[in-house]
Design a protein around this motif. Structure first.
Motif, mmCIF file in Angstrom:
data_model
loop_
_atom_site.group_PDB
_atom_site.id
_atom_site.type_symbol
_atom_site.label_atom_id
_atom_site.label_comp_id
_atom_site.label_asym_id
_atom_site.label_seq_id
_atom_site.Cartn_x
_atom_site.Cartn_y
_atom_site.Cartn_z
ATOM 1 N N ASP A 19 0.848 -1.204 0.000
ATOM 2 C CA ASP A 19 0.000 0.000 0.000
ATOM 3 C C ASP A 19 0.882 1.252 0.000
ATOM 4 O O ASP A 19 2.118 1.176 -0.013
ATOM 5 C CB ASP A 19 -0.972 -0.013 1.179
ATOM 6 C CG ASP A 19 -0.280 -0.002 2.537
ATOM 7 O OD1 ASP A 19 0.948 0.293 2.597
ATOM 8 O OD2 ASP A 19 -0.949 -0.284 3.545
ATOM 9 N N ASP A 20 0.229 2.421 0.005
ATOM 10 C CA ASP A 20 0.970 3.689 -0.075
ATOM 11 C C ASP A 20 2.007 3.828 1.036
ATOM 12 O O ASP A 20 3.140 4.250 0.791
ATOM 13 C CB ASP A 20 -0.008 4.875 -0.007
ATOM 14 C CG ASP A 20 -0.755 5.082 -1.316
ATOM 15 O OD1 ASP A 20 -0.336 4.504 -2.334
ATOM 16 O OD2 ASP A 20 -1.757 5.810 -1.320
ATOM 17 N N ALA B 176 -4.445 -2.805 -2.774
ATOM 18 C CA ALA B 176 -3.097 -3.145 -2.304
ATOM 19 C C ALA B 176 -3.221 -4.093 -1.121
ATOM 20 O O ALA B 176 -4.095 -3.934 -0.267
ATOM 21 C CB ALA B 176 -2.354 -1.879 -1.900
ATOM 22 N N GLY C 254 1.770 3.194 -3.610
ATOM 23 C CA GLY C 254 1.317 1.813 -3.542
ATOM 24 C C GLY C 254 0.651 1.429 -4.854
ATOM 25 O O GLY C 254 0.651 2.189 -5.823
ATOM 26 N N THR D 221 -2.893 -0.102 -5.937
ATOM 27 C CA THR D 221 -4.262 -0.627 -5.991
ATOM 28 C C THR D 221 -4.636 -0.653 -7.462
ATOM 29 O O THR D 221 -4.322 0.274 -8.206
ATOM 30 C CB THR D 221 -5.212 0.266 -5.181
ATOM 31 O OG1 THR D 221 -4.989 0.026 -3.781
ATOM 32 C CG2 THR D 221 -6.665 -0.016 -5.492
#
Length: 327
Positions: free
Chosen positions: A107-108, A176, A119, A121
């Motif tokens: 993820d971020d 993510a 990230g 997604t």
């Protein structure tokens, strides 16, 4: 007002060990004599893979140059404020003639810490399949770290994974952290955050031409995996003729599907974002005050944010497009 127009880009083709030739046979793309074309990057701001304009007076300029010059007129003021000169989405077609590795994306937060990157997604729209083609998204039962490692270390990871038999029109949203894989026989449109960070979990012990297995990212992946379980991972939706139907909405992008056989008047006045059209079926024309642009099956077009109203005219009996923007 800028004099921007619907912009097309030259696809960037990537050879992959699992790739095939359906970019050519189904999507009408000319990737030359590349033996296994696995990906066509339709719209990319990723370093080393920056999309170059193919139509109109901006032909030959790349996406980064366009953002530097046109800023909010191209991407939308709020998008430009947030991302600056970085284009926030990566748009691809993927042709899997063999199974892709089982993967997860950070993820971020984790991407920022580890890679100074966004990230990843993403979502998939299934554009073509062969009989028995499978898509993995998520787990088929409640899993925790210990159970995952037990199955992973004993070579039985695939027993934990949820698989759907892929049909044309299927949509999968992959946040993510979700373990996922595209199976042999799938042709998919992929919309994702601008990121090329992938953790490879398992690659079926495949070897390349030099007899080497591809690198796995076992430990990195472990911290990135979301172990939560869902009874359904495929997105449930129904198309409605001549109407935009939302199929995915998340902080990173919104995607609608529009199936139409009549002219569509699109008003983006309140959106403050670029719009991307990916053509899944048929041909159509985008009409603006300045002129028109014909778009064919398999083509992707970027509609600048300054084009607040356009008309879509079908040139086939029926047209199906994905409409992507940032809310």
């Amino acid at each position: 007002m800028s004099n921007l127009y619907p912009i097309k880009f030259n696809p960037i083709f990537h050879e992959k060990i699992w790739g095939g030739n359906r970019m050519k046979t189904i999507l009408n793309k000319d990737f030359g004599d590349m033996p296994n074309c696995g990906e066509s990057w339709e719209l990319s701001g990723v370093d080393g893979n920056i999309s170059v304009v193919s139509n109109g007076f901006l032909a030959g300029n790349d996406l980064n140059e366009l953002i530097e010059i046109y800023m909010g007129d191209l991407v939308g003021d709020k998008v430009y404020e947030k991302f600056g000169n970085e284009f926030p989405l990566l748009i691809k077609f993927i042709d899997a003639q063999d199974d892709l590795s089982i993967q997860v994306h950070p993820d971020d937060k984790l991407s920022k810490e580890r890679h100074n990157a966004f990230g990843k997604t993403e979502m998939w729209y299934v554009a073509g399949t062969e009989k028995g083609a499978l898509i993995n998204s998520g787990f088929n039962q409640v899993v925790d770290r210990e159970k995952y490692l037990e199955y992973f270390n004993s070579g039985k990871l695939t027993d934990l994974l949820h698989y759907d038999e892929a049909q044309v029109g299927d949509v999968f949203f992959i946040p993510a952290g979700r373990v996922h894989a595209i199976g042999k026989g799938c042709l998919v449109a992929e919309i994702q955050q601008t990121s090329d960070v992938t953790y490879r979990i398992f690659d079926y012990n495949r070897k390349d031409d030099n007899g080497n297995e591809r690198e796995l990212h076992t430990d990195l992946a472990l911290d990135a995996i979301d172990f939560s379980y869902s009874s359904q991972y495929k997105t449930d939706y129904k198309t409605e003729k001549n109407k935009a139907v939302e199929i995915v909405s998340c902080p990173y992008f919104t995607t609608n599907i529009i199936e139409f056989d009549k002219e569509q008047d699109k008003d983006y006045n309140q959106l403050d974002s670029f719009v991307i059209y990916m053509t899944m079926e048929g041909d159509f024309e985008i009409v603006t005050e300045e002129g028109s642009e014909t778009v064919s099956m398999g083509e992707t077009v970027l509609l600048p944010a300054s084009l607040e109203s356009v008309q879509l005219k079908p040139k086939s009996e029926s047209v199906k497009i994905l409409e992507v923007y940032i809310k």
